[in-house]
Design a protein around this motif. Structure first.
Motif, PDB file in Angstrom:
ATOM      1  N   PHE A   1      -8.391  -6.321   2.034  1.00 38.86           N
ATOM      2  CA  PHE A   1      -7.542  -5.158   1.756  1.00 38.86           C
ATOM      3  C   PHE A   1      -6.119  -5.398   2.263  1.00 38.86           C
ATOM      4  O   PHE A   1      -5.150  -5.080   1.569  1.00 38.86           O
ATOM      5  CB  PHE A   1      -8.137  -3.906   2.403  1.00 38.86           C
ATOM      6  N   ASP A   2      -6.027  -5.974   3.471  1.00 43.56           N
ATOM      7  CA  ASP A   2      -4.701  -6.269   4.014  1.00 43.56           C
ATOM      8  C   ASP A   2      -3.972  -7.304   3.154  1.00 43.56           C
ATOM      9  O   ASP A   2      -2.758  -7.197   2.941  1.00 43.56           O
ATOM     10  CB  ASP A   2      -4.818  -6.788   5.452  1.00 43.56           C
TER      11      ASP A   2
ATOM     12  N   GLN B   1      -2.737  -5.515   0.096  1.00 52.22           N
ATOM     13  CA  GLN B   1      -1.601  -4.660   0.443  1.00 52.22           C
ATOM     14  C   GLN B   1      -0.336  -5.497   0.623  1.00 52.22           C
ATOM     15  O   GLN B   1       0.729  -5.116   0.162  1.00 52.22           O
ATOM     16  CB  GLN B   1      -1.893  -3.862   1.728  1.00 52.22           C
TER      17      GLN B   1
ATOM     18  N   LYS C   1       0.893  -6.556  -2.682  1.00 54.77           N
ATOM     19  CA  LYS C   1       1.538  -5.445  -3.392  1.00 54.77           C
ATOM     20  C   LYS C   1       2.949  -5.212  -2.871  1.00 54.77           C
ATOM     21  O   LYS C   1       3.859  -4.934  -3.637  1.00 54.77           O
ATOM     22  CB  LYS C   1       0.719  -4.158  -3.247  1.00 54.77           C
TER      23      LYS C   1
END
Length: 170
Positions: A111-112, A115, A118
């Motif tokens: 997830f990190d 992120q 992104k």
């Protein structure tokens, strides 16, 4: 024809007869002799006016102690069994907890990474070229053709960014 009673005796050989221990035989014989002595010494019983349940002799002491020992052994067996099951479930739960924490950690890493990707991708492409074009136009307000080379470099950068985005998504 039905006035006299029949005195027939029937004997059956039973191969599956119940065998009693010598202690049980002694108890039964002692109780029978005690009952016979009691019947001889007491007058014939009067018909009871109320129903009274039969009286039984309490079981011998060794019978109670044996039952207590058996019950204690059974209780100890089940206590050990429950403890073993608890330990097994604790091992399973700790393994599941470790797997859960490992998976959570891996998911958070992913997830990190997404992120961070992104955030990097949120910046518009070709920021340096854009800054150069703006600087050129500010320096040459009435001579925009002097900035055509820088504008063409900016245009090439934007085209390359579009191509990279389309090829990355497919």
């Amino acid at each position: 024809m039905g006035a006299s009673q029949s005195t027939r005796k029937l004997s059956v050989d039973n191969e599956n007869a119940v065998q009693l221990s010598p202690e049980a035989l002694n108890r039964i014989q002692a109780q029978l002799t005690a009952n016979q002595q009691q019947e001889q010494s007491t007058p014939p019983p009067q018909p009871p006016t109320q129903y009274s349940p039969p009286q039984y002799a309490p079981p011998p002491v060794y019978y109670d102690s044996q039952k207590r020992q058996d019950a204690a052994a059974e209780e100890a067996y089940w206590a050990r069994r429950i403890e073993n099951l608890k330990r097994a479930h604790e091992k399973i739960n700790s393994g599941m907890q470790l797997e859960y924490e490992k998976t959570l950690k891996d998911a958070n890493k992913l997830f990190d990474m997404v992120q961070a990707d992104k955030i990097v991708n949120k910046l518009p492409p070709c920021q340096e070229e854009k800054a150069k074009v703006l600087e050129c136009y500010s320096a040459n307000p009435n001579k925009s053709l002097l900035c055509s080379v820088i504008v063409n470099q900016f245009n090439d950068c934007v085209c390359k960014s579009r191509i990279a985005a389309v090829s990355a998504s497919s």
